[in-house]
Design a protein around this motif. Structure first.
Motif, PDB file in Angstrom:
ATOM      1  N   VAL A 127     -41.993 -21.269  21.432  1.00  0.00           N
ATOM      2  CA  VAL A 127     -42.208 -22.558  20.770  1.00  0.00           C
ATOM      3  C   VAL A 127     -40.999 -22.912  19.903  1.00  0.00           C
ATOM      4  O   VAL A 127     -40.460 -24.015  19.987  1.00  0.00           O
ATOM      5  CB  VAL A 127     -43.502 -22.540  19.919  1.00  0.00           C
ATOM      6  N   ASN A 128     -40.560 -21.971  19.075  1.00  0.00           N
ATOM      7  CA  ASN A 128     -39.422 -22.199  18.183  1.00  0.00           C
ATOM      8  C   ASN A 128     -38.088 -21.779  18.800  1.00  0.00           C
ATOM      9  O   ASN A 128     -37.058 -21.838  18.128  1.00  0.00           O
ATOM     10  CB  ASN A 128     -39.632 -21.477  16.856  1.00  0.00           C
ATOM     11  N   MET A 129     -38.125 -21.333  20.054  1.00  0.00           N
ATOM     12  CA  MET A 129     -36.934 -20.938  20.813  1.00  0.00           C
ATOM     13  C   MET A 129     -36.110 -19.876  20.089  1.00  0.00           C
ATOM     14  O   MET A 129     -34.904 -20.010  19.898  1.00  0.00           O
ATOM     15  CB  MET A 129     -36.077 -22.160  21.160  1.00  0.00           C
ATOM     16  N   LYS A 130     -36.804 -18.795  19.689  1.00  0.00           N
ATOM     17  CA  LYS A 130     -36.149 -17.661  19.042  1.00  0.00           C
ATOM     18  C   LYS A 130     -36.578 -16.384  19.731  1.00  0.00           C
ATOM     19  O   LYS A 130     -37.694 -16.285  20.242  1.00  0.00           O
ATOM     20  CB  LYS A 130     -36.541 -17.578  17.562  1.00  0.00           C
ATOM     21  N   CYS A 131     -35.691 -15.396  19.728  1.00  0.00           N
ATOM     22  CA  CYS A 131     -36.062 -14.093  20.266  1.00  0.00           C
ATOM     23  C   CYS A 131     -35.195 -13.002  19.657  1.00  0.00           C
ATOM     24  O   CYS A 131     -34.170 -13.281  19.028  1.00  0.00           O
ATOM     25  CB  CYS A 131     -35.988 -14.073  21.793  1.00  0.00           C
ATOM     26  N   ARG A 132     -35.646 -11.782  19.854  1.00  0.00           N
ATOM     27  CA  ARG A 132     -34.927 -10.591  19.385  1.00  0.00           C
ATOM     28  C   ARG A 132     -34.831  -9.634  20.564  1.00  0.00           C
ATOM     29  O   ARG A 132     -35.828  -9.309  21.201  1.00  0.00           O
ATOM     30  CB  ARG A 132     -35.682  -9.940  18.232  1.00  0.00           C
ATOM     31  N   GLY A 133     -33.603  -9.191  20.854  1.00  0.00           N
ATOM     32  CA  GLY A 133     -33.372  -8.287  21.977  1.00  0.00           C
ATOM     33  C   GLY A 133     -32.732  -6.995  21.517  1.00  0.00           C
ATOM     34  O   GLY A 133     -32.197  -6.894  20.410  1.00  0.00           O
ATOM     35  N   LEU A 134     -32.767  -6.000  22.404  1.00  0.00           N
ATOM     36  CA  LEU A 134     -32.248  -4.668  22.093  1.00  0.00           C
ATOM     37  C   LEU A 134     -31.351  -4.185  23.225  1.00  0.00           C
ATOM     38  O   LEU A 134     -31.694  -4.332  24.398  1.00  0.00           O
ATOM     39  CB  LEU A 134     -33.424  -3.711  21.910  1.00  0.00           C
ATOM     40  N   LYS A 135     -30.219  -3.622  22.854  1.00  0.00           N
ATOM     41  CA  LYS A 135     -29.322  -2.940  23.796  1.00  0.00           C
ATOM     42  C   LYS A 135     -29.071  -1.549  23.245  1.00  0.00           C
ATOM     43  O   LYS A 135     -28.545  -1.391  22.143  1.00  0.00           O
ATOM     44  CB  LYS A 135     -27.996  -3.709  23.927  1.00  0.00           C
ATOM     45  N   ASN A 136     -29.481  -0.523  23.990  1.00  0.00           N
ATOM     46  CA  ASN A 136     -29.161   0.852  23.635  1.00  0.00           C
ATOM     47  C   ASN A 136     -27.748   1.139  24.122  1.00  0.00           C
ATOM     48  O   ASN A 136     -27.470   1.029  25.306  1.00  0.00           O
ATOM     49  CB  ASN A 136     -30.149   1.823  24.294  1.00  0.00           C
TER      50      ASN A 136
END
Length: 145
Positions: A29-38
């Motif tokens: 909805v707010n066009m936000k995300c959190r991603g992870l790279k090991n």
């Protein structure tokens, strides 16, 4: 949470250029995300960057941040199957090296998208410390082009 199988369904990237392992949070909805790279010593770029002092290249940190934003965009049914291209990168700052053993956490916000062109803002941290930040203009191509 979006696991690697779903990321592979929406992103066109594959090894060795897939630079996101998981989407930890996604707010469509707010066009936000959190991603992870090991980040592991097994990454092919560490052989030459730099021998005896491995540091993740800045351009690959930027690419990792871009892929987190692309995963958010391409999860949408209206954007699915498109190919994301970088158009411009602005206000890039590198604050600390990213090294083997780090977890690169990227927070991304899509600022706007119109007619297949858009802009995002992203920041990547390691252990809560800012590693890099940027703004990016992108284009989404239809898969057949």
């Amino acid at each position: 949470m979006v696991k690697i199988e779903e990321i592979l369904e929406c992103l066109p990237h594959r090894y060795p250029m897939l630079l996101v392992d998981r989407i930890l949070e996604m707010d469509e909805v707010n066009m936000k995300c959190r991603g992870l790279k090991n980040v592991t010593i097994n990454e092919p770029f560490f052989q030459g960057h730099y021998p005896g002092h491995p540091i993740m290249p800045g351009v690959l940190i930027i690419e990792s941040m871009a892929q987190v934003g692309a995963a958010l965009l391409l999860k949408s049914p209206t954007m699915s199957g498109r190919i994301p291209l970088i158009g411009a990168i602005d206000n890039v700052k590198f604050k600390r090296p990213v090294v083997p053993g780090d977890q690169l956490i990227t927070d991304c916000e899509i600022l706007w998208v119109r007619a297949g062109i858009g802009k995002m803002r992203s920041a990547a941290t390691v252990d809560g410390d800012l590693a890099a930040s940027m703004e990016m203009t992108f284009k989404l191509l239809d898969k057949g082009r």
